[in-house]
Structures are given as structure tokens and as C-alpha cells.
Design an enzyme around this catalytic site. Sequence first.
Site, PDB file in Angstrom:
ATOM      1  N   GLU A  91       0.822  -1.198   0.000  1.00 33.21           N
ATOM      2  CA  GLU A  91       0.000   0.000   0.000  1.00 33.21           C
ATOM      3  C   GLU A  91       0.859   1.253   0.000  1.00 33.21           C
ATOM      4  O   GLU A  91       1.909   1.289   0.630  1.00 33.21           O
ATOM      5  CB  GLU A  91      -0.883   0.021   1.252  1.00 33.21           C
ATOM      6  N   CYS A 348      -1.716   7.184   9.353  1.00 33.33           N
ATOM      7  CA  CYS A 348      -0.460   6.666   9.896  1.00 33.33           C
ATOM      8  C   CYS A 348      -0.695   5.396  10.678  1.00 33.33           C
ATOM      9  O   CYS A 348      -1.573   5.338  11.531  1.00 33.33           O
ATOM     10  CB  CYS A 348       0.148   7.663  10.871  1.00 33.33           C
TER      11      CYS A 348
END
Length: 359
Positions: A91, A348
Site C-alpha cells: 500500500e 499513519c
Amino acid sequence: MKALYGSTSDEIETFVIAQGLPKYRAAQILDWIYQKNVLAWDEIKNLPKDALQKLSGEIRLTALEPGEEKKAVAGGPTKFLFKTPDGHFLESVLISQKDAPDSREGEETIPQGRRETVCVSTQLGCKIQCAFCASGQGKFTRNLTAGEIVEQVARISRMTGKKITNVVFMGMGEPLDNYEATLKAVRILIEPWGFAFGARRVTVSTSGITPKILEFVKAVDGRVRLSVSLHSSIDEVRSSLVPINQRYPLKELVSALRRINQDLKREITFEYTLIAGVNDSDEEAEGIAMIAKPLRAKINVIPYNPIAEFPHKAPTPEATERFCDQLERRGLRVTLRQTVGRDIDAACGQLRLDRMSAR
Ligand code: SAH
């Protein structure tokens, strides 16, 4: 060399000459792949047909296959899924920012401009296993190659039609645990024959593999930005959050950073994932100040993004604000990372090995 993408200028020259082509063809290929982000042999326009045929028969140009694209709420980040030749998924995230996205963001890389940041992954999985990060969940599969790292940037640029301005090594994996490929990818991104990014537009983030930090900063001549994931100023707490702290405790880490700061005159940023009741005390604020002030380091506070496997709680916006104030009151420069992308698991710490490949 399994794919040409991710090769250096020297490597491509050697390859081109070995194929019986004149050396200047290397410069042309470099321009097509890293400047024009061309991802297929037949998109290269100024090579003779027979040369193209020969080269394409010899080696594949790229490694990754494009996968799915997930868009978050308007203005949020976009997450991209890519497939590696051995069938795994990785990703990457594109973060588009108009200009100062936050009032605390005093230090803009591009004043007033539009910032298009690609967040790249460096490993399939992660061995560091931080107690709040999804990337360390599931089994570590392998390091990504330099080509697979820089290809994320080129593919996202091609898929979106956007000119990428910044690259951060903050996706899945620990960049300095994949040292050679990370260093090579950084070189390809900043060298004039490569993507030619300004070195200050490239940031490598590390959980704190101390000896590798020094080695890396020297190898890149301190040109790219360095971010260190701090998360606590207290050894015991930090060890519980970032297990590698047991091997490279704060004292060692901080003294290495001092050297980088003093001898090499390089600026450091600390990332600080703020978790309610875990590392948000005034004692921490004081401890961070003790560490960061002599380094004149900036603190980037990231409110914890909830991960299903962990019991941690995100701080409230008020608590986050209060903690940032505590830091600012001690004379520190603080930026607050916007909490964006949680809805598509692109925030994050939410990047993980795709279920399909983890199986
Ligand atoms: N391994 C490197 C690169 C990853 S950067 C490093 O640790 O620096 C990703 C950043 O997001 C790190 O600062 C990491 O600590 C932070 N992070 C990880 N999980 C998070 C979560 N659940 N919420 C907020 N930040 C997180």
C-alpha cells in the site's frame, strides 16, 4: 536485475552497453522512466524498434502491477494498492495539501504551493512490531526492492496525472531495516539522472535503528530529511511501545542524533504518536523538551489512529491541543499531523499487509 526500474544510471549504462547499444541510450531510458514516468517499454518513443525489442526481451521494465485505488472523503488521502511480481500486495498513500494544512504547520516545504506527497512502503510487513502500528501485525514477508519503492511514486503520478512534489518513507516497513534498497531508492529519487527531487522534499522516517541512522545520514551526506519516531521520552514506556528501544535505548539514540545535529548540522524531526493515558503526561512533555531542545528538533504530534488489534485510545482533540501547548510552552516547535484517512485505513500506522497476501 529483475526489472529495469530501480536501476541506477551506472547500472543502466552497463546494461545498455552489454546489449550492444551506444551509451547515450542509457540517458534516454533514464529520462523516460524517471522523468516521464513511463512504465511500459512500448511507451518509449525515441529508441529504434529493434533496440526496444531486444531490451524488452531481455528484462521487464517495471515490477509492480496496479491494483485498487481507494479515495477517502473529499480532500483526504488516496490509498493505492499494488501487486508485486510474487503476488503480494503493498500500500502507498497520496496526500494532497493546498498549502498550510494546519495553523501549527509553521514550516512549509512549499510556501503557498500545492503539495502532493507520496508515502511509500519499504517492506511487506514490518519486524519492528510497535505496539500501536498495524504494519507489524501478521508475518513479515520480505523487503521491497529499490525499484518497487520508487515505482510507487511513478505509478501514483501516472494514475492521478499529478506532479508529485514530496516523498516520505512512512508507509509499511522500517526503511533502515531494508537499508540497501532504501538508500538506493533515495538516490534514484534525488539524483539529477533520476527523479531529481530536491533532497529536502524527501523524508526518511525510522523507529530508531541507531547505528543505521548514522550510516544513512553519512551515506546521503545529510541531504534528505530525517524523521525519528520517538513516542516517549521515558525508556520504560518507549520500550513497551517500540521494542527496538531495548536494543538501542534513548541515551544511545539521542547521542547519535546529537552527533548528526552538531557535526553534520542536520535538522531532525521527531514523530510522536500520542496515545491517551500512555504517553501524554506533563512528565513526557518535560522529557521531550530535554531531548529535543538541545537538538533544536521539531515535534510532529500524530494523534493515535485506532487499530482493531490494540486496546489503545485516541486522545481527544482537547487533550491533543493541551499536550501540544505543553510542548510549545517549553519552547519547542510543534506540528500537529491532521487526522485524515482513517475511513479508508490510510492514516499513519494503518497500512498493513493485505489479508489476501497475509494468508
Ligand atoms: N518504521 C518507520 C516508518 C513508518 S512511519 C518509523 O517507525 O518511523 C509511520 C509513522 O506513523 C511512525 O511515526 C509511526 O510511529 C506512526 N504510527 C504508527 N502507527 C500509528 C497509529 N496507529 N496512529 C498514529 N501513528 C502511528
